[in-house]
Design a protein around this motif. Structure first.
Motif, PDB file in Angstrom:
ATOM      1  N   LEU A   5       0.803  -1.222   0.000  1.00  0.00           N
ATOM      2  CA  LEU A   5       0.000   0.000   0.000  1.00  0.00           C
ATOM      3  C   LEU A   5       0.836   1.273   0.000  1.00  0.00           C
ATOM      4  O   LEU A   5       0.383   2.339   0.416  1.00  0.00           O
ATOM      5  CB  LEU A   5      -0.955   0.023   1.186  1.00  0.00           C
ATOM      6  N   SER A   9       0.007   2.913  -4.994  1.00  0.00           N
ATOM      7  CA  SER A   9      -1.047   1.957  -4.685  1.00  0.00           C
ATOM      8  C   SER A   9      -2.142   2.588  -3.841  1.00  0.00           C
ATOM      9  O   SER A   9      -3.325   2.298  -4.013  1.00  0.00           O
ATOM     10  CB  SER A   9      -0.463   0.755  -3.952  1.00  0.00           C
ATOM     11  N   GLN A  12      -4.333   4.616  -5.985  1.00  0.00           N
ATOM     12  CA  GLN A  12      -5.033   3.714  -6.891  1.00  0.00           C
ATOM     13  C   GLN A  12      -6.208   3.057  -6.165  1.00  0.00           C
ATOM     14  O   GLN A  12      -7.331   3.012  -6.677  1.00  0.00           O
ATOM     15  CB  GLN A  12      -4.039   2.633  -7.321  1.00  0.00           C
ATOM     16  N   LEU A  13      -5.940   2.562  -4.962  1.00  0.00           N
ATOM     17  CA  LEU A  13      -6.979   1.899  -4.182  1.00  0.00           C
ATOM     18  C   LEU A  13      -8.108   2.874  -3.861  1.00  0.00           C
ATOM     19  O   LEU A  13      -9.294   2.551  -4.012  1.00  0.00           O
ATOM     20  CB  LEU A  13      -6.386   1.329  -2.890  1.00  0.00           C
TER      21      LEU A  13
END
Lengths: 98, 98
Positions: A5, A9, A12-13
């Motif tokens: 994470l 990321s 993105q998440l």
């Protein structure tokens, strides 16, 4: 994911979750509208359970026909049992899957 | 309904079913879009199951907190059992309801 994470990321998440939540919101308006139509039909005297069964059957007539054939087969197999509580429960259980 | 399916009722029922079917069609586009976003996230390395759990928790944080508290209580009650297959299964079963 190689980088659980960190870095990109995280963003993105966040973006995926936010897209899903917006789509869920929009989906909800249709779920609510559908519920409203059933309620309206109920007020007009139509049975929502019967209507839901019809919508399901029209959506997949082959599956409906297959289930109907199975019900007939089971009913024949049950024979006179169909008039007992146990037989009736078996038949109802099968019908409910439709 | 006093007039099961005569006169106006027939047209009325047709109209309800057709409204429901259109709404179901529109709903389906969002259901499909949501599925696509999960698939895209999966390709990017995110676990869809974890994402679905997050979406559920964000939708109803109180319910999520309540379940988490219950899980803690059950885990304490299980004590050393939590490390046995049975205990682990019980804990997982509870978690799966979230």
């Amino acid at each position: 994911m190689s980088d659980p994470l960190g870095g990109n990321s995280k963003e993105q998440l966040k973006s995926y979750i936010s897209r899903i939540e917006s789509l869920e919101e929009e989906k909800k308006t249709f779920v609510d509208d559908i519920r409203d139509v059933y309620a309206e039909a109920k007020s007009a005297g139509f049975d929502p359970k019967v209507m839901r069964a019809i919508v399901r059957r029209r959506k997949d007539p082959d599956k409906a026909a297959e289930l109907e054939a199975l019900i007939e087969t089971y009913m024949e197999a049950l024979g006179p049992l169909r008039d007992t509580p146990l037989g009736a429960a078996a038949i109802n259980g099968l019908r409910r899957t439709q």
